[in-house]
Write a protein that holds these residues in place. Sequence first.
Motif, mmCIF file in Angstrom:
data_model
loop_
_atom_site.group_PDB
_atom_site.id
_atom_site.type_symbol
_atom_site.label_atom_id
_atom_site.label_comp_id
_atom_site.label_asym_id
_atom_site.label_seq_id
_atom_site.Cartn_x
_atom_site.Cartn_y
_atom_site.Cartn_z
ATOM 1 N N UNK A 16 -11.807 5.441 -6.103
ATOM 2 C CA UNK A 16 -11.865 4.792 -7.414
ATOM 3 C C UNK A 16 -10.524 4.865 -8.138
ATOM 4 N N UNK A 17 -9.800 5.970 -7.977
ATOM 5 C CA UNK A 17 -8.457 6.060 -8.563
ATOM 6 C C UNK A 17 -7.534 5.011 -7.957
ATOM 7 N N UNK A 18 -7.685 4.787 -6.651
ATOM 8 C CA UNK A 18 -6.895 3.744 -5.984
ATOM 9 C C UNK A 18 -7.214 2.376 -6.579
ATOM 10 N N UNK A 19 -8.495 2.086 -6.751
ATOM 11 C CA UNK A 19 -8.898 0.794 -7.309
ATOM 12 C C UNK A 19 -8.356 0.620 -8.718
ATOM 13 N N UNK A 20 -8.437 1.667 -9.527
ATOM 14 C CA UNK A 20 -7.974 1.559 -10.915
ATOM 15 C C UNK A 20 -6.457 1.396 -10.994
ATOM 16 N N UNK A 21 -5.732 1.978 -10.042
ATOM 17 C CA UNK A 21 -4.285 1.745 -10.022
ATOM 18 C C UNK A 21 -3.970 0.296 -9.648
ATOM 19 N N UNK A 22 -4.728 -0.260 -8.704
ATOM 20 C CA UNK A 22 -4.527 -1.676 -8.352
ATOM 21 C C UNK A 22 -4.778 -2.553 -9.573
ATOM 22 N N UNK B 108 -2.110 -2.490 3.933
ATOM 23 C CA UNK B 108 -2.017 -3.920 3.665
ATOM 24 C C UNK B 108 -3.400 -4.546 3.729
ATOM 25 N N UNK B 109 -3.786 -5.249 2.653
ATOM 26 C CA UNK B 109 -5.013 -6.032 2.620
ATOM 27 C C UNK B 109 -4.626 -7.506 2.787
ATOM 28 N N UNK B 110 -4.875 -8.104 3.940
ATOM 29 C CA UNK B 110 -4.523 -9.511 4.113
ATOM 30 C C UNK B 110 -5.280 -10.398 3.122
ATOM 31 N N UNK C 13 1.686 7.130 -10.308
ATOM 32 C CA UNK C 13 2.618 8.258 -10.357
ATOM 33 C C UNK C 13 3.839 7.982 -9.487
ATOM 34 N N UNK C 14 3.587 7.544 -8.256
ATOM 35 C CA UNK C 14 4.664 7.172 -7.328
ATOM 36 C C UNK C 14 4.173 6.013 -6.478
ATOM 37 N N UNK C 15 5.115 5.290 -5.875
ATOM 38 C CA UNK C 15 4.758 4.186 -4.996
ATOM 39 C C UNK C 15 4.576 2.894 -5.761
ATOM 40 N N UNK C 16 3.939 1.919 -5.091
ATOM 41 C CA UNK C 16 3.845 0.591 -5.679
ATOM 42 C C UNK C 16 2.589 -0.140 -5.241
ATOM 43 N N UNK C 17 2.139 -1.035 -6.131
ATOM 44 C CA UNK C 17 1.107 -2.018 -5.822
ATOM 45 C C UNK C 17 1.811 -3.366 -5.767
ATOM 46 N N UNK C 18 1.761 -4.004 -4.611
ATOM 47 C CA UNK C 18 2.495 -5.256 -4.400
ATOM 48 C C UNK C 18 1.492 -6.365 -4.106
ATOM 49 N N UNK C 19 1.511 -7.405 -4.917
ATOM 50 C CA UNK C 19 0.611 -8.546 -4.735
ATOM 51 C C UNK C 19 1.433 -9.812 -4.565
ATOM 52 N N UNK D 152 -0.387 -1.731 -0.667
ATOM 53 C CA UNK D 152 -0.158 -0.451 -1.326
ATOM 54 C C UNK D 152 0.953 0.255 -0.562
ATOM 55 N N UNK D 153 1.972 0.695 -1.283
ATOM 56 C CA UNK D 153 3.154 1.289 -0.644
ATOM 57 C C UNK D 153 3.368 2.695 -1.194
#
Length: 342
Positions: A46-52, A28-30, A59-65, A9-10
């Motif tokens: 929960x908002x974090x989980x739903x964005x993932x 960072x989740x290894x 809204x801003x930032x990134x989910x990187x997998x 999560x960035x």
Amino acid sequence: MRSDLDLELVGLTKRYGSTTAVDAITHLFPAGTYACLLGPSGCGKSSTLRMIAGHESVTEGAVVLGGRDVSRLPPARRGTAMMFQNYALFPHLSVVDNVAFSLRMKHVATSTRRARALEMLDLVDMTQLAERLPAQLSGGQQQRVALARALVTEPQVLLLDEPLSALDPFLRVRMRGELRRLQRELGITFVHVTHSQDEALALADQIVVMNDAQIEQAGAARDVFDAPATAFVARFLGSHNVVALPDGMAAIRVDALRVTDAPDAPLQGHVTGIEYQGTHVALTAQVTGKQEVTVLLTDGDFFGAPKDAGEAISFVWEAAAAHPLRGGGRTNQMKPNGEYTT
């Protein structure tokens, strides 16, 4: 060294109008980690989980997998799968058809998707109930079906939103073991949202404590428990006393305090509560500076020298047991009685 399947999560932010639910978190989740997002209601977990998962826009930032920004991809193309709190099973479909549903949407052949669904049901020990409807299952059985349905797409990351909250306490403990076993067998990343400290400590390799839309502390479960960084973390995790000492605030585990007769003990006061808990007794006292502390005594120690409410009491501890806390901390702080201020 980063893996091709790490989840990162960035600067991840979620706003609802003028309300910030998640405030620029980076973590960072290894790959292959069992991680728990832990915190009180409304902290942003929960908002974090739903964005993932892609069920909430970023809204801003990134989910990187795996090095790929998936923030704008639909849920089905992210490499993630989500198990919802209410399980969300289709009532008119059999167990096996519920599990196979996402493969049906991808136009996988009937025989192939059924075989894959039965394989997942075997993984969660539900093959014998494959033709039943959800209404014919217990809560624990429905949870297993929901888990199999989430896993059938072979996700790189499994997201779990309060998956054990609807279960009775005995089944909750049993299912914790099942989740941990599955995560180890599959070797994929699990990100599990919970407000239960016991659940997080029992399951997680890594705990991410959230408070007021931000990450308050993150690290290995044992490290976070043994060395809470702030008063909020110490109090929320439980089993710690937060006390003001001459050199600052410190967290002292409830099992590290010792009752003493020494006249110069650093904490002195009177007993305010006694709670027998079987293997031990939790004794609460108001001490120097009107602070409330709790000490756990073995039943043998307590009943060998019992105390009564209102009786004078003093405490000491080993120097290494007092873990210094950094100052600051945001709003939504926990009071000693378990309530929150904002």
